[in-house]
Design an enzyme around this catalytic site. Structure first.
Site: not given
Length: 419
Positions: A254, A257, A259, A367, A376
């Site tokens: 998770a 993908e 990011s 999430c 990020e």
């Protein structure tokens, strides 16, 4: 993942199979016009080809994500085929595919480990990793005049960060990325036999890798998230061995993908509008500018387009009845372009505020890694633009997938501002 085609209750809905086909390359390349046309029909529609209900509005998607009668009900793939055994338990024992009370227990344990400061302490390291990758990226641009930011920057960074978070060897990032990509291909429509075999192999290899790494942490604890999870596992069996492995695999799948695709999709959207890009470049020193930019990157071309639920009882949902056992898919890309919520929804507005997008979901399955993904994206987007200045896309290749939407390649060059 996908149920067999069926039929809605009589008189409940007009079908939308004729409006979009998730296997159609033109639709996958640009789904938004078709999603807008579907939205004009109704907030919830039956898709005969998929055999499930789909949402077209922000309100309907939010209802699906928040209604506790619509749960994550896993349908095992094994059914006597041992090749799928690891794939099945990696999902059955993960937070994403669990419901209360199991989901509550797992999320509390993992959230507790996150709360111990593992994400916060990563910020300097994320900045350091980004700077190192940008050194190589800038040399490529200076030498070749162009660079694929997906391969050179967006793909390695989040996997390297997850390695740091878990305490895994950073030299393993490529094989971890490959395992992750093989597994998530199974979330698309009708993956082929080769993709299925790749996913089976990746699950077996990935699970063995995490089990070995966890055994090392049990013998030699470190200051990392995996050590915290091992301690949860060994502290009264609150986290089972399989649950620990499934949690680590989910964190990589998770986290990686979301990011990669969030960065690539959002950067392409930003670079397509010179006026928006100039405004962002002028305000990079303001953290609020970068924060709003990242939220719009996530909204405008969302990295996840479909999140599926199953009705555990009959549910009245925005004018239709979803019967017990039927599935309903929240189409997040459609929700995030809903004109009832977002002014000029098809336009990229870097300073959009408020921005109540659903890119990270909602409800109990919101999430868990959203703070890490946001950090990020803020660091990497700012660092790239500060280092290279105005850029332009010179080559782009979309992934042939709808559920996880992103780019295989996004080649950029320094923009020519002489004209």
């Amino acid at each position: 993942m996908w149920p067999l085609p069926g039929a809605p209750p009589v008189g409940q809905s007009v079908g939308v199979t004729d409006l979009f086909d998730l296997r159609d390359r033109d639709f996958v390349t640009d789904p938004y016009p078709a999603l807008a046309a579907a939205r004009e029909q109704a907030p919830v529609l039956w898709h005969e080809g998929l055999g499930l209900w789909v949402t077209t509005t922000h309100g309907a998607a939010s209802s699906v994500l928040r209604d506790r009668r619509l749960g994550r009900i896993l349908r095992p793939r094994s059914r006597g085929d041992d090749a799928w055994t690891t794939f099945d338990w990696l999902h059955a024992d993960s937070i994403l595919d669990s419901e209360p009370p199991k989901h509550t227990r797992l999320r509390r344990l993992v959230a507790g480990a996150f709360a111990r400061g593992h994400v916060t302490r990563l910020r300097p390291r994320v900045e350091e990793i980004a700077a190192g990758l940008l050194d190589d990226l800038e040399r490529t641009v200076d030498g070749d005049g162009r660079v694929d930011v997906i391969a050179a920057f967006a793909e390695p960074l989040p996997v390297l960060v997850i390695c740091e978070l878990l305490g895994a060897p950073t030299g393993d990032w490529k094989v971890l990325r490959d395992w992750s990509q093989a597994i998530v291909r199974m979330y698309e429509v009708d993956p082929g036999l080769a993709a299925q075999r790749d996913a089976q192999h990746a699950c077996d290899e990935f699970a063995s890798y995490v089990e070995a790494l966890a055994a090392e942490r049990a013998e030699a604890p470190g200051d990392d998230l995996l050590t915290s999870l091992v301690q949860e596992r060994d502290g009264g069996d609150r986290l089972s061995p399989r649950e620990l492995v499934a949690t680590v695999v989910l964190l990589l799948n998770a986290g990686h993908e979301a990011s990669v695709n969030g960065f690539g999709n959002g950067l392409a959207s930003l670079l397509a509008d010179r006026e928006q890009l100039d405004a962002v470049l002028a305000g990079l020193d303001d953290p609020a500018v970068v924060e709003r930019l990242v939220e719009e990157m996530l909204r405008h071309d969302s990295p996840l387009h479909l999140f599926e639920r199953t009705a555990t009882a009959d549910v009245e949902l925005h004018g239709v009845t979803v019967r017990a056992g039927q599935k309903v898919a929240a189409l997040l890309g459609a929700a995030n372009r809903d004109p009832a919520v977002f002014a000029e929804p098809d336009r990229f507005v870097a300073d959009r505020d408020p921005n109540p997008h659903l890119a990270f979901g909602a409800g109990i399955h919101f999430c868990l890694g959203a703070p890490l993904a946001r950090m990020e994206l803020q660091i990497t987007t700012r660092a790239l633009l500060e280092r290279l200045g105005p850029l332009e896309v010179v080559e782009a290749a979309r992934r042939p997938t709808f559920v996880l939407r992103g780019y295989d390649r996004l080649v950029v060059a320094r923009a020519d501002r002489s004209t």
